[in-house]
Design an enzyme around this catalytic site. Structure first.
Site, PDB file in Angstrom:
ATOM      1  N   CYS A 103       0.888  -1.154   0.000  1.00 55.86           N
ATOM      2  CA  CYS A 103       0.000   0.000   0.000  1.00 55.86           C
ATOM      3  C   CYS A 103       0.926   1.204   0.000  1.00 55.86           C
ATOM      4  CB  CYS A 103      -0.953  -0.025   1.189  1.00 55.86           C
ATOM      5  SG  CYS A 103      -0.202  -0.387   2.792  1.00 55.86           S
ATOM      6  N   ALA A 138       2.508   2.558   3.399  1.00 58.41           N
ATOM      7  CA  ALA A 138       3.484   2.170   4.423  1.00 58.41           C
ATOM      8  C   ALA A 138       3.784   0.679   4.385  1.00 58.41           C
ATOM      9  CB  ALA A 138       2.964   2.562   5.809  1.00 58.41           C
ATOM     10  N   GLY A 139       2.877  -0.096   3.792  1.00 58.18           N
ATOM     11  CA  GLY A 139       3.099  -1.540   3.704  1.00 58.18           C
ATOM     12  C   GLY A 139       2.730  -2.293   4.957  1.00 58.18           C
ATOM     13  N   ILE A 140       1.790  -1.737   5.750  1.00 54.19           N
ATOM     14  CA  ILE A 140       1.401  -2.426   6.987  1.00 54.19           C
ATOM     15  C   ILE A 140      -0.113  -2.449   7.217  1.00 54.19           C
ATOM     16  CG2 ILE A 140       3.592  -2.119   8.198  1.00 54.19           C
ATOM     17  CD1 ILE A 140       2.449   0.320   9.588  1.00 54.19           C
ATOM     18  N   GLY A 141      -0.827  -1.362   6.889  1.00 51.14           N
ATOM     19  CA  GLY A 141      -2.257  -1.284   7.188  1.00 51.14           C
ATOM     20  C   GLY A 141      -3.106  -2.092   6.230  1.00 51.14           C
ATOM     21  N   ARG A 142      -3.372  -1.536   5.055  1.00 58.55           N
ATOM     22  CA  ARG A 142      -4.136  -2.277   4.042  1.00 58.55           C
ATOM     23  C   ARG A 142      -3.382  -3.545   3.630  1.00 58.55           C
ATOM     24  NH1 ARG A 142      -5.669   2.739  -0.034  1.00 58.55           N
ATOM     25  NH2 ARG A 142      -6.119   4.246   1.628  1.00 58.55           N
ATOM     26  N   GLN A 188      -3.626  -1.993  11.018  1.00 61.33           N
ATOM     27  CA  GLN A 188      -3.361  -0.795  11.814  1.00 61.33           C
ATOM     28  C   GLN A 188      -4.519  -0.313  12.672  1.00 61.33           C
ATOM     29  OE1 GLN A 188      -0.644   1.990  12.001  1.00 61.33           O
ATOM     30  NE2 GLN A 188       0.098  -0.085  12.289  1.00 61.33           N
TER      31      GLN A 188
END
Length: 593
Positions: free
Chosen positions: A459, A461-465, A506
């Site tokens: 996405c 940041a590469g963590i939430g979605r 997240q």
């Protein structure tokens, strides 16, 4: 043998067939009491869309399949044939495989019901996570069909006044669909029983009051019953604080476990790599980071990219199963990391890329465009990318890209980029259907490429979605493999993924969306299965078994005695001597409140 929830104490052969055909997959099985020979059992197995029934005899001395190997317990028999594929055959030589246990439906959707849990595991949970008055209900391992109420009775320091064990176990008997604790009132449900003893505490013979103050909730759930769990988690809290209800509580508990995952992130913190991170504090763990191998030997940090390998870690009983799908979770490309991104895709032989963000959202750059225009070719450092075709679906754009390394001739790999375009700038989609259709397409594409490497998911940041998509996909893969009646655990799966890249999933909204997506998937799958079964014939009658064992001496074929011992799960043998409180001798005491 980690569970014997494959034992269904109250179903007929017809009901077993219906369960296996509507909830199972080929290789699913269950065990049940024999209706024709009380005291015996029947193993029902789904094979090629039909059901085979196998008789199990209990002579009073051992269990066997009317010949062949003999076992001390029903659980040992089932475990043996699960682990030794090819040992169980029909007369014509066809192998009968026991792959996936079809779990018995939970008797309640209450979150204090933990299903299969040993006495020791219950004590460990209550000691580590509970406090005085914490309780849970679990299945009895020594008496299939019954249950156990486990209560922490010591003080919050872990010691009781008289030095007794700080956890008390009370057997709950279930007969004729009524529940009791060995005397006194009978209840229509486990919930009614627990609610009664919350208001009217039991008293042990030595005077200890068993106060059921607060439940110790489980996050494990039978996937087929996820609707009930979602309903439980959606209930408002009983206090005046209406925000702190089920989903919030589970997610907050998960957040509090972050301190257990403080792994080193030194490579991302190096001065030379700081400009390669989109957000200065969102960095890859060192132990799972993707290490680039083809960099400039004169540049010591050319092996760095802000990306982690994500390996699902769930059990499989199928010894010859193909390797599990893996993922690369990474940030959205920066202008100065596009070359490294394509180096990673090429090195890891990734053939599918999942992009879950727009290039710009709310006026902010989320990911630079790392692919050429349609019908164009562009070089990114040592990598060459050609955009063959773009096609738009309802929620996403699919790009067919050709990837090659400069100087290696015309050897090209096809890479498919799935660009999900309809995730809202705020929150999560209102309907999970679009995400599920999208993931289904991604799954089929990945499965169609035999040597494909990890699926790249990003996405911004590469963590939430990114975490949300990966966790949903992992849970759906479990259900695909094991059937709708398998156990899943959303927080445990997120924790597993977070141990490989920090901060995955997240927000509480994303957490809730995972549940909603799995629920939607289950409901759709069950409707499809029901439609398919309408046109299929019913299962077979009992089959004759042929053993591939060298020793095929037949066992004692004498008629079964009218009374047979209750089978005991092997892992509980050492617990069989544990003394359950004789609650028939307990006195009820009015609430102290």
């Amino acid at each position: 043998m980690t569970s014997r929830r494959w034992f269904h104490p109250n179903i007929t052969g017809v009901e077993a067939e219906n369960l296996l055909l509507t909830r199972g997959v080929d290789g699913s099985f269950l065990a049940r009491p024999s209706k024709s020979n009380p005291g015996d059992f029947t193993l029902s197995v789904r094979r090629t869309g039909a059901v085979t029934h196998i008789k199990i005899q209990n002579t009073g001395d051992y269990y066997d399949l009317y010949g062949g190997e003999k076992f001390a317990t029903l659980a040992e028999l089932v475990q043996y044939y699960m682990e030794h594929h090819g040992q169980l055959k029909e007369k014509n030589g066809d192998v009968i495989e026991l792959k996936y246990p079809l779990n018995c439906a939970d008797p309640t959707s209450e979150r204090w019901f933990h299903g299969h849990l040993s006495g020791r595991e219950a004590e460990k949970l209550l000691t580590e996570k509970g406090k005085h008055g914490s309780f849970l209900v679990r299945e009895s391992q020594s008496h299939p069909g019954d249950f156990v109420l486990s209560v922490r009775t010591g003080d919050d320091k872990g010691e009781s006044n008289d030095g007794k064990s700080k956890v008390t176990h009370v057997m709950i008997h279930c007969q004729d669909l009524k529940y009791d604790v060995g005397g006194g009132e009978k209840f229509d449900s486990l919930t009614d029983l627990v609610e009664h003893y919350k208001k009217n505490p039991m008293v042990e013979t030595l005077g200890t009051v068993l106060q059921l103050k607060q439940p110790l909730n489980t996050t494990r759930i039978n996937a087929a019953e996820i609707e009930s769990r979602v309903r439980e988690l959606s209930k408002l809290a009983e206090t005046t604080d209406k925000v702190k209800q089920g989903f919030w509580e589970e997610f907050e508990t998960l957040q509090q476990q972050e301190c257990k995952l403080l792994y080193s992130r030194k490579e991302g913190q190096r001065q030379e790599n700081k400009n390669k991170n989109r957000y200065k504090n969102i960095l890859p763990f060192d132990h799972t980071r993707v290490v680039l191998h083809d960099g400039d030997p004169n540049e010591p940090v050319s092996d760095y990219i802000n990306a982690n390998i994500i390996m699902p870690e769930f059990e499989t009983k199928c010894n010859n199963s193909k390797p599990k799908k893996s993922y690369i979770a990474t940030q959205g490309c920066l202008q100065n990391t596009v070359n490294d991104f394509w180096r990673m895709v090429f090195q890891e032989n990734s053939r599918v890329i999942v992009m879950t963000t727009k290039e710009v959202e709310r006026g902010k750059s989320k990911c630079v465009k790392y692919w050429p225009d349609e019908y164009s070719l562009k070089e990114y450092g040592v990598m060459r990318v050609r955009n063959v075709k773009e096609s738009a679906a309802h929620d996403y754009t699919l790009r067919e890209l050709k990837l090659s390394k400069v100087g290696q001739g015309n050897t090209e790999r096809t890479v498919w980029q799935y660009h999900f375009r309809t995730w809202p700038d705020h929150g999560v989609p209102s309907d999970p259907g679009g995400v599920l259709d999208f993931l289904e397409e991604v799954h089929h594409k990945q499965e169609s490429i035999s040597d494909a490497g990890p699926v790249v998911v990003h996405c911004s940041a590469g963590i939430g979605r990114t975490g949300t998509f990966i966790v949903i996909d992992i849970l759906i893969d479990i259900i695909r493999e094991k059937g709708v009646d398998c156990d899943i655990d959303v927080p445990k799966t997120i924790q597993m993924v977070r141990s490989q890249r920090s901060g995955m999933v997240q927000t509480e909204a994303q957490y809730r969306f995972i549940y909603m997506a799995v629920q939607h998937y289950i409901e759709t799958l069950q409707r499809r299965i029901e439609e398919e079964q309408k046109s299929k014939r019913k299962g077979h009658e009992y089959t004759n078994i042929k053993y591939s064992l060298s020793d095929q001496t037949s066992g004692d074929q004498s008629p079964l005695p009218p009374c047979t011992p209750t089978p005991t799960c092997p892992e509980m043998r050492e617990d069989s001597a544990r003394v359950y409180e004789n609650v028939g001798l307990m006195q009820q005491q009015k609430s102290f409140r």
